[in-house]
Design a protein around this motif. Sequence first.
Motif, short mmCIF file in Angstrom:
data_model
loop_
_atom_site.label_atom_id
_atom_site.label_comp_id
_atom_site.label_asym_id
_atom_site.label_seq_id
_atom_site.Cartn_x
_atom_site.Cartn_y
_atom_site.Cartn_z
N ARG A 106 10.08 -3.87 1.12
CA ARG A 106 9.14 -4.84 1.69
C ARG A 106 9.03 -6.08 0.81
O ARG A 106 8.75 -7.18 1.29
N VAL A 107 9.20 -5.89 -0.48
CA VAL A 107 9.08 -6.98 -1.45
C VAL A 107 10.32 -6.93 -2.33
O VAL A 107 10.82 -5.85 -2.65
N VAL A 108 10.83 -8.12 -2.71
CA VAL A 108 11.91 -8.18 -3.70
C VAL A 108 11.47 -9.09 -4.85
O VAL A 108 11.02 -10.22 -4.61
N LEU A 109 11.57 -8.57 -6.08
CA LEU A 109 11.37 -9.39 -7.27
C LEU A 109 12.74 -9.85 -7.73
O LEU A 109 13.66 -9.03 -7.85
N VAL A 110 12.90 -11.15 -7.98
CA VAL A 110 14.23 -11.66 -8.32
C VAL A 110 14.16 -12.59 -9.53
O VAL A 110 13.25 -13.42 -9.65
N ASP A 111 15.13 -12.45 -10.43
CA ASP A 111 15.28 -13.41 -11.52
C ASP A 111 15.75 -14.74 -10.95
O ASP A 111 16.65 -14.76 -10.10
N SER A 112 15.19 -15.83 -11.43
CA SER A 112 15.55 -17.11 -10.81
C SER A 112 17.01 -17.45 -11.02
O SER A 112 17.60 -18.15 -10.20
N VAL A 137 24.17 -5.02 -0.37
CA VAL A 137 22.78 -5.19 -0.82
C VAL A 137 21.84 -5.15 0.38
O VAL A 137 20.81 -4.46 0.36
N ALA A 138 22.22 -5.86 1.43
CA ALA A 138 21.36 -5.91 2.62
C ALA A 138 21.27 -4.52 3.27
O ALA A 138 20.18 -4.09 3.68
N TYR A 139 22.39 -3.81 3.32
CA TYR A 139 22.38 -2.46 3.90
C TYR A 139 21.41 -1.56 3.14
O TYR A 139 20.56 -0.87 3.73
N ILE A 140 21.53 -1.60 1.81
CA ILE A 140 20.70 -0.74 0.97
C ILE A 140 19.22 -1.09 1.10
O ILE A 140 18.36 -0.21 1.26
N ALA A 141 18.92 -2.38 1.04
CA ALA A 141 17.51 -2.82 1.11
C ALA A 141 16.89 -2.42 2.45
O ALA A 141 15.72 -2.04 2.51
N THR A 175 0.85 -1.20 0.00
CA THR A 175 0.00 0.00 0.00
C THR A 175 0.87 1.24 0.00
O THR A 175 2.06 1.17 0.30
N GLY A 176 0.23 2.35 -0.30
CA GLY A 176 0.90 3.66 -0.20
C GLY A 176 2.20 3.68 -0.97
O GLY A 176 2.29 3.17 -2.08
N ASP A 177 3.22 4.24 -0.32
CA ASP A 177 4.51 4.42 -1.00
C ASP A 177 5.53 3.37 -0.54
O ASP A 177 6.72 3.64 -0.48
N GLN A 178 5.04 2.17 -0.22
CA GLN A 178 5.98 1.13 0.21
C GLN A 178 6.96 0.79 -0.92
O GLN A 178 6.65 0.97 -2.09
N ARG A 179 8.12 0.29 -0.53
CA ARG A 179 9.18 0.01 -1.50
C ARG A 179 9.12 -1.42 -2.01
O ARG A 179 9.04 -2.36 -1.21
N VAL A 180 9.17 -1.55 -3.33
CA VAL A 180 9.24 -2.85 -3.98
C VAL A 180 10.56 -2.89 -4.74
O VAL A 180 10.78 -2.08 -5.64
N ALA A 181 11.42 -3.83 -4.35
CA ALA A 181 12.76 -3.89 -4.94
C ALA A 181 12.81 -4.89 -6.08
O ALA A 181 12.00 -5.82 -6.16
N THR A 182 13.79 -4.68 -6.97
CA THR A 182 14.08 -5.67 -8.01
C THR A 182 15.53 -6.10 -7.87
O THR A 182 16.40 -5.30 -7.48
N PHE A 183 15.78 -7.36 -8.17
CA PHE A 183 17.14 -7.92 -8.16
C PHE A 183 17.20 -8.72 -9.45
O PHE A 183 17.05 -9.93 -9.49
N MET A 184 17.34 -8.00 -10.56
CA MET A 184 17.06 -8.58 -11.88
C MET A 184 18.00 -8.05 -12.96
O MET A 184 18.54 -6.96 -12.87
N LEU A 220 9.70 1.95 -6.69
CA LEU A 220 10.58 0.92 -7.25
C LEU A 220 11.99 1.12 -6.74
O LEU A 220 12.53 2.22 -6.82
N HIS A 221 12.59 0.06 -6.22
CA HIS A 221 13.98 0.15 -5.79
C HIS A 221 14.81 -0.89 -6.55
O HIS A 221 14.67 -2.08 -6.34
N THR A 222 15.67 -0.41 -7.43
CA THR A 222 16.48 -1.31 -8.26
C THR A 222 17.77 -1.65 -7.53
O THR A 222 18.67 -0.83 -7.45
N LEU A 223 17.83 -2.87 -6.98
CA LEU A 223 19.02 -3.30 -6.24
C LEU A 223 20.12 -3.70 -7.22
O LEU A 223 19.86 -4.39 -8.21
#
Lengths: 548, 548
Positions: free
Chosen positions: B113-119, B103-107, B62-71, B91-94
Motif C-alpha cells: 500500500r505504501v512504498v518508501l524510496v531513496d531519492s 518489481v511491479a508483479y511482486i508489489a 492499519t492492521g497488517d497492511q504492507r509497507v514496502a521499501t525500495f532502498m 515490511l516488504h523489502t523490494l
Amino acid sequence: MRSTMMDAPLLVSRILEHGSTVHGTAEVATWRGDGASRMTYAEVGATAARLAHALRDDLGVTGDQRVATFMWNNAEHLVAYFAVPSMGAVLHTLNIRLFPDQVAYIATHAEDRVVLVDSTLIPLLAKALPEMSTVEHVVVVGGADPAPLLAAGDGRIAVHRWDDLLRDKPDRYDWPELDERDAAALCYTSGTTGNPKGVAYSHRSIWLHSVQICLPESFGLGPTTRELAIVPMFHAMSWGIPYAAFLTGASLVMPDRFLQGAPIAAMIAAERPTLAGAVPTIWTDLLNYLDNNEVDTSSLTEVIVGGSACPPALMHAFAERHQIDVIHAWGMTEMSPLGSVARVPAGATGDAAWRYRYTQGRVPAGVAARIVGPDGKPLPADGTTVGELEVRGPWVTGRYVGDDEPDPEKFRNGWLRTGDVGTLSADGFITLTDRAKDVIKSGGEWISSVELENALMAHPAVLEACVVGVPDPRWDERPLATVVRREGADASAEELRDFLAGQLARWQLPERWAFVDAVPKTSVGKFDKKRVRADYAAGILAVTELPG
Amino acid sequence: MRSTMMDAPLLVSRILEHGSTVHGTAEVATWRGDGASRMTYAEVGATAARLAHALRDDLGVTGDQRVATFMWNNAEHLVAYFAVPSMGAVLHTLNIRLFPDQVAYIATHAEDRVVLVDSTLIPLLAKALPEMSTVEHVVVVGGADPAPLLAAGDGRIAVHRWDDLLRDKPDRYDWPELDERDAAALCYTSGTTGNPKGVAYSHRSIWLHSVQICLPESFGLGPTTRELAIVPMFHAMSWGIPYAAFLTGASLVMPDRFLQGAPIAAMIAAERPTLAGAVPTIWTDLLNYLDNNEVDTSSLTEVIVGGSACPPALMHAFAERHQIDVIHAWGMTEMSPLGSVARVPAGATGDAAWRYRYTQGRVPAGVAARIVGPDGKPLPADGTTVGELEVRGPWVTGRYVGDDEPDPEKFRNGWLRTGDVGTLSADGFITLTDRAKDVIKSGGEWISSVELENALMAHPAVLEACVVGVPDPRWDERPLATVVRREGADASAEELRDFLAGQLARWQLPERWAFVDAVPKTSVGKFDKKRVRADYAAGILAVTELPG
C-alpha cells in the motif's frame, strides 16, 4: 497476515538430537578424584535413549510424570537432564543441600514418582525417603550398597541399579513432538521464609535461555569452549549451561562432589577448561589455593560468578595474579536463571570499565527490567533512583507451581518482583543495594540498610554494624543501627552519626542506636535481621535515641 | 503439566525497545560518499516511533497492511525495518535489482500500500510504479525531485517527503502486543524459473534467527562489534543483521549505494568495523583494491561470505595478505536466511581446518538438515553420500505467500527442499556440489555436473566445460560434456574421457561429447544449462558418442 514459517516447536529433544549428532564428538568429563571419566555427546544421546526406555518400559513413567534427581554434577545427571524432558516427563532437580524434611516436602509437592540418586548420596537421601510419599522407584547411579534406601523405603519403594536398568535397552528413542509450552523441568527456590516454591521451566524457556547463555554478551559459549560447570545441577539448572553446551557443542568438565580449591585446581590443570562458572565462595577457596600452589591455569581466561555479589578484591586478585577475568552475573531460580551479565560496554576502559564490572550487569533483550517505588509505580532508569527491581520475559516465571493465580507478594501486573532493591541505568546495568524486605521505607523514601552498614563499618571503632527498619509513628519506618564496637573502642552514637553525616543525606541518618556484643546471624552466617527486629520489638535491646 | 513461565511473545518491538534503550548509544553510520552520517539507536527508536505515527495517522496504515521499501542500506531503511513490523504492519523489502515488471508483479502480489524510496532510486521506481496497482502512497527519503514519481503515479498515487511526514510526530509509540506468529516482514525470492515467490517471516522467526546470528558459532555479534553490513537490506533481510544488531547492541556501518572496492575500503579505514558480511564478488573487488592501495583494515578481523560459494583463493588471499579471516556461510531467503556457517570445529588445525572452511558450514540447532535420494528417502550423513539437501526449523518457511498448501516441488513431508545437491557429514557440515536441477540422474545414481566440469577444466586443453544431463533410454539420463578447447589444442573425446577415468568412477564418465566455440551463458555469466539441453534436444549440437 500469518507468516509462512514452519511450525517447529522449541524442544529439549531437538537440543539433544543436535548436540549428540552434529556435536557428537564433544565430551563431558566427570572428575572422579584422581582423574576424569569421559562420555562423548553421542554417548550421552544413546544413554539418554536407554534411560528413557528404562523409565517408560521398566518403571512405567508416562505422560508428564515427575522424575527427580538427587545428584552431583556428572555425566549421568547430564543424561537425565536430556532424557526426562525429551520423553515428555518432567525433570525435578532436588537440592541435596536442604534439610531432609524440606527435600521430602518438595518431592511430595512436585509428586515425584522416581528419584535418580548418586550412590555417594544414598545416606542423605535415605533420611528424606520415608516422608517422600509419592516416590515409587529409586535408581542408584554407582556401586555403593543401596541397603539404606531399601530400609528407608520400607517395602513401599523399589530400588534399582542404573547399570542394570539401562543394559540392553535400545540406544535410540522416538522422542515425541511436544507442545513447547509444556513443563520440561522443575526447580524449587530455597526461600528464606515459608516453604520452598516451585518453578516449572518449559521447553520453550529452556531453548530461549540456552541460546541467550551462548551469546558473547552473556557467557559466550561456542563449539571450542570447554566449560567447567561448578554451579550445581540441583541449583537453578546449573545456570542452564548443560542445555547451552549441547545447543552449541561446548564440551563440559564436571566436578562431581569435588568442590574444594585443590581438586578444582587439579581439574583446571588436567582438563584445560576455557570458561568456568560458580558462586564466589568457590572462587575464594580456589584463589587461596592458586596463590599458594603452582597450577597451570593458562587455558582458563574467564570465570562467571553469580549467586551473590563478588567482592571486588576477588575480581582484581584473579585478574592481576592469575590473568583470569571474573565476570559478574545476576539471576534467580525464577529467571531460569539468567538476568544480567556485567560485561564492559564498548568504549569503557580503566576505572570506568571496572565500575561496570562491579554492577550486577546488563539485561539481555529477553529480560525487560524496571524499578518501581513502594507504590508499584515505575521509577526512572537513571542509575541513581532506587527502587525494587521487577523483570519479565519469556524465561521468567509468572507464578509458582500449584498456584492458580500469581502470588501478589511476588508478582505484580505481569512482572516478577525480584525482592531486590537498587538502581537501573539508562544503558540497562543493574546495581543492587539491598533486599526489599531489608530496605527502610521512611516517609515514602527508601533507605538502603546495606549502604548504612557499609558506611558504618568503615569507621575504625566499628567491628560489625547491622541496620534494620523499625516502626516509627511519623515516618512509618526509621533505621535502627545495631553496632558491635572493636575491643577497647568506645565511639558514641553521636560520634557515629556525625561520621555518617559526612557521607549520607541527613534524613537517612539513624536516630536509634544499640550497642551489642554480637549481631545475631543466620545458619549461613548472614545478619539475622528478622531476629534483630524481633529483639527490638520485644524491648530486649538497649536503645539510645538521638534527637531526629 | 503446564510450565509456570510468563507468556511473553517474541516481538520485533521488543528488540527495538531493547536496542534503543539499553543500547541507545550504539550507532548506525551511513556512508554518504565523503564520510558517514550517524544516528544512535536511541534516535532510531524515536524516529521509528515518528514513522509509525506518520504511517498510521497520515497515510492510514492499519492492521497488517504492507509497507514496502525500495532502498539501499542506510539509517532510514533501518528505521523502517523496526517501525513497520513493530506497529503490526508488514515490511516488504523490494529488490531494486529486479526488472521493473518483476518489481511491479511482486508489489502487487504482496498488496503493498505504501512504498518508501531513496531519492537516488526515484528513476528506477518510476519505471515500475505505473503497474504497482495496489500502491497509494510513496514516501521519498532525501532531497531529489519527486516529479518522475508523480508522473508515474498518474494522479492515483500520493507522493510525500519523509522529513515532512515525520516532523512534529511524537517520538514514542505504544507498540501493540502482537501474536509472535504473525507476519513481520516479506521477502520474495528471485528464482531463476517462474514468478518470484514470497516468504513471510514472523516476529518469532526473526527473534530466533537474530539470536542465532549473534552466537559465536555463527557470526558472533556482541555489544563491542561494529558490523559493516554490505549485504543488501532488500536481499534476504541483510542476513538478519539489522535485527541482530539491535538485539545485542552491535553498531552498524552501512554503505548506502557505495558498493565498489574503493568506497568500501574508505569505509573500513574511517569507520573501523570489526566484522563484515557480503557476497564474494564484493570481496573480490575489495581485494583488488587492497592489493593495490595502502588501506588500514586492522580493525576488521573477519568477513562472512555467503550468497554463493567463495573461491578458496580469495579466502587464502585475505588471510595471508590482509590478516582477515573469510568465513563461509550458506543460506536461502526461505531460511531467514541462515543455514550454516563454516567455522573450524575444536581440534582441527592446518589443512584439516581449511577443509572445514571450504564447506558451506555447519548447521545450528535451529536447523535440522538431511540429504535424501531421488525417491525422497533419507540417506546417510557420512560426508560422502550425495543427495538433495532438505532442511526444517523455526526460521525456515513451510510454504510460499498465497499458497494454501506447500508446493510439492519445494516442500516434502514438512521439509524444505533446498534444490541443492551435496553431502552432509556426521558432524553437520554441508558440502554442496550441484543444483538439483543440474545433477544427472543416471540409473538411480546421481552424477554431479559440477564435479565433472571441474575435473574436465583441469585438463590443459580445456578452456571451458559444461556438463548437462540428457535423456537416455536405458539409464534415464546420461551426462553430455560440452567443451571449449583452448586455441590450438585438439584433445579428442577419447583423450578427455581417459583423463577423467583416472579420477572418477567408470559409470560417471560421459559418452556424449560436443566441441563448441563457446558455452551459452545466462545474464549473470553462469553456464545456461537449460539452453544447452535445448540445443541438444533440437539437434543443433554436433555430438560425438563414444561406446559406453
